[in-house]
Design an enzyme around this catalytic site. Structure first.
Site, PDB file in Angstrom:
ATOM      1  N   LYS A 173       2.358  -4.219  13.482  1.00 21.64           N
ATOM      2  CA  LYS A 173       1.518  -5.065  12.613  1.00 21.64           C
ATOM      3  C   LYS A 173       2.155  -5.021  11.227  1.00 21.64           C
ATOM      4  CE  LYS A 173      -1.345  -5.472   9.698  1.00 21.64           C
ATOM      5  NZ  LYS A 173      -1.101  -6.238   8.459  1.00 21.64           N
ATOM      6  N   GLY A 227       2.285   2.806   3.907  1.00 17.98           N
ATOM      7  CA  GLY A 227       1.555   1.951   2.974  1.00 17.98           C
ATOM      8  C   GLY A 227       0.877   2.788   1.914  1.00 17.98           C
ATOM      9  N   SER A 228      -0.182   2.243   1.346  1.00 14.73           N
ATOM     10  CA  SER A 228      -0.833   2.910   0.218  1.00 14.73           C
ATOM     11  C   SER A 228      -1.640   4.122   0.670  1.00 14.73           C
ATOM     12  CB  SER A 228      -1.745   1.919  -0.501  1.00 14.73           C
ATOM     13  OG  SER A 228      -2.743   1.478   0.397  1.00 14.73           O
ATOM     14  N   THR A 229      -1.834   5.056  -0.258  1.00 16.27           N
ATOM     15  CA  THR A 229      -2.608   6.258   0.044  1.00 16.27           C
ATOM     16  C   THR A 229      -4.044   5.887   0.420  1.00 16.27           C
ATOM     17  OG1 THR A 229      -1.210   7.639  -1.327  1.00 16.27           O
ATOM     18  CG2 THR A 229      -3.464   8.420  -0.993  1.00 16.27           C
ATOM     19  N   GLY A 232      -4.154   4.554   3.895  1.00 11.70           N
ATOM     20  CA  GLY A 232      -3.818   5.686   4.769  1.00 11.70           C
ATOM     21  C   GLY A 232      -5.006   6.615   4.978  1.00 11.70           C
ATOM     22  N   GLU A 249       3.088   7.682   5.854  1.00 11.83           N
ATOM     23  CA  GLU A 249       4.053   7.654   4.744  1.00 11.83           C
ATOM     24  C   GLU A 249       3.388   6.861   3.636  1.00 11.83           C
ATOM     25  OE1 GLU A 249       6.997   9.118   4.531  1.00 11.83           O
ATOM     26  OE2 GLU A 249       7.006   9.892   6.578  1.00 11.83           O
TER      27      GLU A 249
HETATM   28  P1  NAD Z   1      -1.078  -1.406   1.977  1.00 12.74           P
HETATM   29  O1  NAD Z   1      -1.613  -0.036   2.212  1.00 12.74           O
HETATM   30  O2  NAD Z   1      -1.932  -2.364   1.247  1.00 12.74           O
HETATM   31  O3  NAD Z   1      -0.705  -2.102   3.362  1.00 12.74           O
HETATM   32  C1  NAD Z   1       0.177  -1.523   4.296  1.00 12.74           C
HETATM   33  C2  NAD Z   1      -0.106  -2.100   5.664  1.00 12.74           C
HETATM   34  O4  NAD Z   1      -1.413  -1.700   6.063  1.00 12.74           O
HETATM   35  C3  NAD Z   1      -0.105  -3.622   5.731  1.00 12.74           C
HETATM   36  O5  NAD Z   1       0.448  -4.035   6.953  1.00 12.74           O
HETATM   37  C4  NAD Z   1      -1.578  -3.954   5.668  1.00 12.74           C
HETATM   38  O6  NAD Z   1      -1.903  -5.212   6.226  1.00 12.74           O
HETATM   39  C5  NAD Z   1      -2.158  -2.821   6.488  1.00 12.74           C
HETATM   40  N1  NAD Z   1      -3.591  -2.560   6.268  1.00 12.74           N
HETATM   41  C6  NAD Z   1      -4.332  -2.870   5.185  1.00 12.74           C
HETATM   42  N2  NAD Z   1      -5.612  -2.493   5.386  1.00 12.74           N
HETATM   43  C7  NAD Z   1      -5.664  -1.919   6.608  1.00 12.74           C
HETATM   44  C8  NAD Z   1      -6.706  -1.326   7.373  1.00 12.74           C
HETATM   45  N3  NAD Z   1      -7.949  -1.250   6.923  1.00 12.74           N
HETATM   46  N4  NAD Z   1      -6.421  -0.827   8.595  1.00 12.74           N
HETATM   47  C9  NAD Z   1      -5.153  -0.866   9.063  1.00 12.74           C
HETATM   48  N5  NAD Z   1      -4.120  -1.441   8.398  1.00 12.74           N
HETATM   49  C10 NAD Z   1      -4.379  -1.954   7.173  1.00 12.74           C
HETATM   50  O7  NAD Z   1       0.329  -1.188   1.265  1.00 12.74           O
HETATM   51  P2  NAD Z   1       1.345  -2.286   0.730  1.00 12.74           P
HETATM   52  O8  NAD Z   1       0.757  -2.903  -0.503  1.00 12.74           O
HETATM   53  O9  NAD Z   1       1.806  -3.178   1.826  1.00 12.74           O
HETATM   54  O10 NAD Z   1       2.601  -1.350   0.338  1.00 12.74           O
HETATM   55  C11 NAD Z   1       2.658  -0.650  -0.831  1.00 12.74           C
HETATM   56  C12 NAD Z   1       2.254   0.806  -0.649  1.00 12.74           C
HETATM   57  O11 NAD Z   1       3.007   1.397   0.394  1.00 12.74           O
HETATM   58  C13 NAD Z   1       2.563   1.657  -1.876  1.00 12.74           C
HETATM   59  O12 NAD Z   1       1.504   2.549  -2.098  1.00 12.74           O
HETATM   60  C14 NAD Z   1       3.818   2.396  -1.475  1.00 12.74           C
HETATM   61  O13 NAD Z   1       4.051   3.607  -2.157  1.00 12.74           O
HETATM   62  C15 NAD Z   1       3.565   2.628  -0.040  1.00 12.74           C
HETATM   63  N6  NAD Z   1       4.836   2.895   0.637  1.00 12.74           N
HETATM   64  C16 NAD Z   1       5.127   4.168   1.042  1.00 12.74           C
HETATM   65  C17 NAD Z   1       6.354   4.462   1.628  1.00 12.74           C
HETATM   66  C18 NAD Z   1       6.735   5.861   2.049  1.00 12.74           C
HETATM   67  O14 NAD Z   1       7.750   6.016   2.728  1.00 12.74           O
HETATM   68  N7  NAD Z   1       6.001   6.896   1.685  1.00 12.74           N
HETATM   69  C19 NAD Z   1       7.278   3.426   1.818  1.00 12.74           C
HETATM   70  C20 NAD Z   1       6.942   2.142   1.381  1.00 12.74           C
HETATM   71  C21 NAD Z   1       5.713   1.884   0.801  1.00 12.74           C
END
Ligand code: NAD
Length: 481
Positions: A173, A227-229, A232, A249
């Protein structure tokens, strides 16, 4: 404009909603491609196909089949790398030169894991004459791989390649903003005919709909999330109901700690490169520069000059070093952080939106350096996810360690000094999954990375990254002796 479909059970198909969403070029506001706005019903179909593939194909127990498929996928991506880099650059807004690096890194992750597919070994032990223990590694089953938009190709492969190498089946996804580049990679995989139907599937759409349905599905055994904390945390809470395995991550707010005896110009330019790359939308951005007091003003001058010399421009222009940020919303969030920095500290350079042509239709912002803010200020504590470097001052090694550890994050860190004793001493005290000494952002497919504290759970890359996608089973044999 191309419309990409979902890839479920070995076939391309539209969502049951009949709806699509558009990815928008962050530099021009033009639509780039359409992907499916999928529903929980689409997820249900994908999960059923995945379960059936896991239970009835040779995929989970034939390592050379997996190795061959991953290696062939890497070759196919290599053959189409320029077109893929252009699509990535258009959808995400990153400079074309960076897009090429990302595609190359993703190919490397696939190649590394194609080798690792044939290296999933267990252990044996023999504690008494009649007893033999076999510790075998098995795939977990159906894995949901949920990815962000900032490095959508590399971060997809960082999880997906070991997930498949270990014998799992995957449902991907991607973030809505980068659904097209993800689907383009899947098209290449589908053409190979080496992944049995249901082993590798793509369902695009909203996180709160598709992501949630995957996390909640009783037939999904593991969620690998980047994705974001905040998201997560929600995934971990939901996954806890089924004691579902998670690999997380998450965000970062990473420091470069620069001592007075370091090569200052190299330290500052490396830190600047890391925070202005991808317009600061990178989890490992060195967004905090901690500098020893005696060279603090010199470091500020170097950071100012680096930021002001950066070529901000159109993503497909070969000379562009920094592109736009992903969206208007993201841009407004960044600007509000900058205002907080202005209120509580000093803007050394930048701080404004770029509005004159050719920037007027996109989400462009000046590379920004902020200084003299207290450690509790939001610009020090929060992941801005924009081209904003915060410079802080320390007067002793003790204070450097205390400041560096003073956020909820713990992803990566850099230490700059000629004194190797100090470098190692400080490295052991920093709460971060990776610490680079006299360098930054050096990542390898074979070296684990991941977060301490609220930057994540588990490790990606390397052998540990592969093992995240396995269960360990003890089979015990009692002999008649
Ligand atoms: P996000 O958390 O908004 O989204 C990440 C993914 O999660 C997307 O596919 C999104 O559609 C999905 N998502 C959103 N809500 C969800 C839910 N309720 N249930 C399941 N999935 C859901 O993050 P973003 O804006 O796409 O990316 C930026 C963030 O990712 C930043 O915080 C960045 O630090 C982090 N990030 C971390 C790493 C790492 O390796 N630690 C790498 C890249 C990005």
């Amino acid at each position: 404009m191309k419309t990409y479909e979902n890839y479920i059970a070995g076939a391309w198909q539209p969502s049951s909603s009949g709806e699509t969403c558009e990815s928008i070029h962050p530099a021009t506001g033009h639509p780039v491609a359409r992907t499916q706005s999928s529903t929980p019903q689409d997820v249900e179909r994908a999960v059923a196909a995945a379960r059936s593939a896991f239970e009835s194909t040779d995929w989970p127990n034939t390592s050379n089949l997996r190795s061959r498929a991953l290696s062939a996928w890497a070759d196919a991506i290599e053959q189409h790398k320029e077109a893929l880099a252009r699509l990535l650059s258009e959808e995400n807004g990153k400079p074309i030169r960076e897009a090429r690096i990302e595609i190359a890194s993703a190919i490397d992750a696939l190649r590394y894991n194609s080798i690792m597919a044939r290296n999933v070994f267990g252990r044996t032990f023999h504690p008494t004459p009649d007893a033999y223990g076999f510790l075998v590694r098995e795939p977990i089953g159906v894995v949901a791989v949920i990815t962000p938009w900032n490095w959508p190709v590399l971060l997809l492969m960082r999880d997906l390649a070991p997930c498949l190498a270990a014998g799992n089946v995957a449902i991907v996804k991607p973030a809505e903003r980068t659904g097209a580049i993800t689907a383009a990679l899947f098209e290449l995989a589908a053409e190979l005919g080496l992944f049995p139907p249901g082993v590798l599937q793509l369902v695009t759409g909203k996180g709160r709909v598709v992501g949630d349905a995957l996390v909640e599905s009783p037939d999904v055994d593991m969620v690998a999330f980047t994705g974001s904390t905040e998201v997560g945390q929600g995934i971990m809470a939901k996954a806890s109901r089924g004691i579902k395995k998670v690999a997380l991550e998450l965000g970062g707010k990473s420091p470069n700690v620069v001592f007075a005896d370091s090569h200052l110009e190299r330290a500052v330019s490396t830190a600047c490169r890391s925070v202005f790359m991808t317009s600061g939308q990178i989890c490992m951005a060195g967004s905090r520069l901690l500098v020893e007091a005696s060279v603090y003003e010199d470091a500020l001058a170097l950071a100012k000059s680096y930021a002001e010399s950066l070529r901000v421009g159109m993503p497909l222009d070969e000379s562009t070093e920094m592109g736009p940020v992903i969206s208007e919303t993201q841009l407004q969030t960044i600007l509000s952080f900058i205002e907080e920095g202005r209120r509580r500290g000093r803007i050394i350079t930048g701080g404004r939106r770029l509005t004159q042509p050719p920037y007027d239709r996109g989400n462009f912002i000046e590379p920004t350096v902020i200084a003299d803010v207290p450690v509790n200020c939001s610009v020090v504590q929060e992941e801005i996810f924009g081209p904003v470097l915060v410079v802080e001052r320390f007067t002793s090694e003790e204070e450097a360690v205390r400041l560096a550890n003073a956020t909820r994050y713990g992803l990566v860190a850099g230490i700059w000094t000629q004194d190797l004793n100090r470098a190692f001493r400080v490295a052991r005290r920093l709460q971060a999954g990776t610490v680079w000494l006299n360098g930054y952002n050096r990542n390898y497919a074979e070296a684990e990375s991941g977060g301490y504290k609220m930057s994540g759970l588990g490790r990606s890359r390397g052998i540990e990254g592969l093992y995240e996608f396995t269960e360990l089973k003890h089979i015990h044999l009692t002999l008649d002796v």
